[in-house]
Design a protein around this motif. Structure first.
Motif, short mmCIF file in Angstrom:
data_model
loop_
_atom_site.label_atom_id
_atom_site.label_comp_id
_atom_site.label_asym_id
_atom_site.label_seq_id
_atom_site.Cartn_x
_atom_site.Cartn_y
_atom_site.Cartn_z
N GLU A 129 0.83 -1.20 0.00
CA GLU A 129 0.00 0.00 0.00
C GLU A 129 0.87 1.26 0.00
O GLU A 129 1.98 1.28 0.53
CB GLU A 129 -0.90 0.02 1.24
CG GLU A 129 -2.10 -0.90 1.14
CD GLU A 129 -3.00 -0.76 2.34
OE1 GLU A 129 -2.52 -0.27 3.38
OE2 GLU A 129 -4.18 -1.12 2.23
N ALA A 130 0.30 2.30 -0.56
CA ALA A 130 0.93 3.62 -0.57
C ALA A 130 2.38 3.51 -1.04
O ALA A 130 2.67 2.92 -2.06
CB ALA A 130 0.83 4.25 0.81
N LEU A 131 3.32 4.05 -0.26
CA LEU A 131 4.73 4.06 -0.68
C LEU A 131 5.60 3.22 0.23
O LEU A 131 6.83 3.35 0.22
CB LEU A 131 5.26 5.50 -0.71
CG LEU A 131 4.55 6.44 -1.68
CD1 LEU A 131 5.10 7.85 -1.54
CD2 LEU A 131 4.72 5.97 -3.12
N ARG A 132 4.98 2.32 1.01
CA ARG A 132 5.78 1.57 1.98
C ARG A 132 6.65 0.52 1.31
O ARG A 132 7.80 0.31 1.67
CB ARG A 132 4.87 0.90 3.01
CG ARG A 132 4.17 1.89 3.92
CD ARG A 132 3.36 1.17 4.96
NE ARG A 132 2.33 0.34 4.34
CZ ARG A 132 1.66 -0.60 4.99
NH1 ARG A 132 1.96 -0.87 6.24
NH2 ARG A 132 0.73 -1.31 4.38
N HIS A 133 6.08 -0.17 0.34
CA HIS A 133 6.83 -1.19 -0.41
C HIS A 133 7.52 -2.20 0.51
O HIS A 133 8.61 -2.67 0.21
CB HIS A 133 7.87 -0.54 -1.32
CG HIS A 133 7.28 0.47 -2.25
ND1 HIS A 133 6.31 0.16 -3.16
CD2 HIS A 133 7.54 1.78 -2.40
CE1 HIS A 133 5.99 1.25 -3.85
NE2 HIS A 133 6.71 2.25 -3.41
N SER A 134 6.92 -2.49 1.64
CA SER A 134 7.52 -3.50 2.50
C SER A 134 7.23 -4.87 1.94
O SER A 134 6.36 -5.06 1.10
CB SER A 134 6.98 -3.37 3.93
OG SER A 134 5.57 -3.47 3.93
N SER A 135 7.96 -5.86 2.43
CA SER A 135 7.86 -7.19 1.87
C SER A 135 7.21 -8.14 2.87
O SER A 135 7.54 -8.13 4.06
CB SER A 135 9.25 -7.71 1.48
OG SER A 135 9.17 -9.01 0.96
N GLY A 136 6.29 -8.95 2.40
CA GLY A 136 5.66 -9.95 3.24
C GLY A 136 6.04 -11.34 2.79
O GLY A 136 6.75 -11.51 1.79
N PRO A 137 5.57 -12.36 3.49
CA PRO A 137 5.89 -13.75 3.10
C PRO A 137 5.26 -14.08 1.76
O PRO A 137 4.15 -13.66 1.45
CB PRO A 137 5.28 -14.58 4.24
CG PRO A 137 4.22 -13.72 4.82
CD PRO A 137 4.71 -12.31 4.69
N GLN A 138 5.98 -14.86 0.96
CA GLN A 138 5.46 -15.30 -0.32
C GLN A 138 4.61 -16.55 -0.13
O GLN A 138 4.95 -17.44 0.65
CB GLN A 138 6.60 -15.59 -1.29
CG GLN A 138 7.38 -14.36 -1.72
CD GLN A 138 8.38 -14.67 -2.81
OE1 GLN A 138 8.60 -15.83 -3.16
NE2 GLN A 138 9.00 -13.64 -3.36
#
Length: 277
Positions: free
Chosen positions: A216-225
């Motif tokens: 979301e937005a500009l966070r571009h964090s990574s979650g588990p695939q």
């Protein structure tokens, strides 16, 4: 059971049944049932066996095959469907997300009628652009919902651009599941059916995808695939559950996926974890 005895309805009278007879009866009912998970897979295969799609089926249990024939015969069937969808919309707590399956277009299908989105010219088109969905009201009473945009490719506007990331649109998956549960409740009321329902959800094309809430937005964090290509679940519910506690029907269908993506405690799904007062 009445007074500790089981009774089965015969041609003219109610006949006492043994415990073994009751078990055989229920085993026959189970063996006669269609496998909803297989039916969803067949439904998606018929559209595109390789596409990333959301597929849902809701089916009344132990019912004659003409529950919605009156609907499909009515020359004002579009108005009846619109009313059913409008009532379902008023009960929805989760967000409405495109592609919509309400009042986009009205088309006839084999042994049923449908409300569609992204399908012009009276054709059934799933072009892979994430814009198509359809909800079919079958004469048998079965409801089928198929939607594109189970996943999408996320890119970043930087130079040089990194590889695109597969994103799972879990909010859409939950929203479509919630919608079908509400539609089933409204169909049951419209048809005067107060029996139980079965529900099945299948989502394809998930392998390697991450939850959209991480992008979301500009966070571009990574979650588990997600480590499997296909997610599928099935559940049953009484009419009372569907009508008074629909979240209890939605949860077993979607929560294992949300837990796998590590978004099950996200505030966006707080409404799903809340039971009615």
């Amino acid at each position: 059971m009445v007074d500790n005895k089981y009774y089965g309805r015969g041609d003219k009278t109610n006949t006492p049944l043994s415990h073994e007879g009751v078990l055989r009866y229920h085993q026959r009912l189970l063996s006669d049932r269609a496998d909803l998970k297989t039916d969803v897979a067949t439904l998606l295969d018929d559209i595109d066996s390789a596409a990333s799609l959301i597929g849902l089926i809701a089916e009344p249990i132990g019912l004659r095959d003409e529950l919605l024939t009156e609907l499909t015969e009515d020359h004002n069937w579009e108005n009846h469907v619109s009313t059913i969808l409008g009532q379902a919309d008023t009960r929805a707590i989760g967000p409405h997300l495109p592609p919509y399956t309400r009042a986009g277009g009205y088309q006839r299908r084999a042994e049923g009628v449908a409300v569609t989105d992204g399908m012009p010219n009276e054709t059934r088109q799933f072009n892979g652009d994430g814009k198509a969905a359809e909800l079919v009201f079958h004469e048998s009473g079965r409801l089928t919902l198929v939607s594109e945009k189970a996943t999408y490719q996320h890119t970043r506007a930087v130079v040089p651009p990194p590889p695109a990331t597969k994103v799972i649109f879990e909010e859409l998956i939950v929203a479509k599941t919630e919608m079908l549960v509400h539609v089933a409740a409204e169909v049951a009321k419209w048809a005067g059916y107060q029996g139980s329902w079965r529900f099945a959800l299948t989502v394809r094309g998930l392998k390697g995808g991450e939850a959209s809430l991480f992008h979301e937005a500009l966070r571009h964090s990574s979650g588990p695939q997600y480590t499997a290509d296909t997610y599928t679940r099935e559940t049953e519910a009484t009419f009372l559950d569907i009508d008074s506690d629909p979240n209890a029907v939605v949860r077993p269908l979607v929560m294992p996926l949300l837990r796998s993506l590590n978004v099950h405690t996200h505030a966006q799904f707080g409404w799903l974890r809340t039971d009615p007062a």
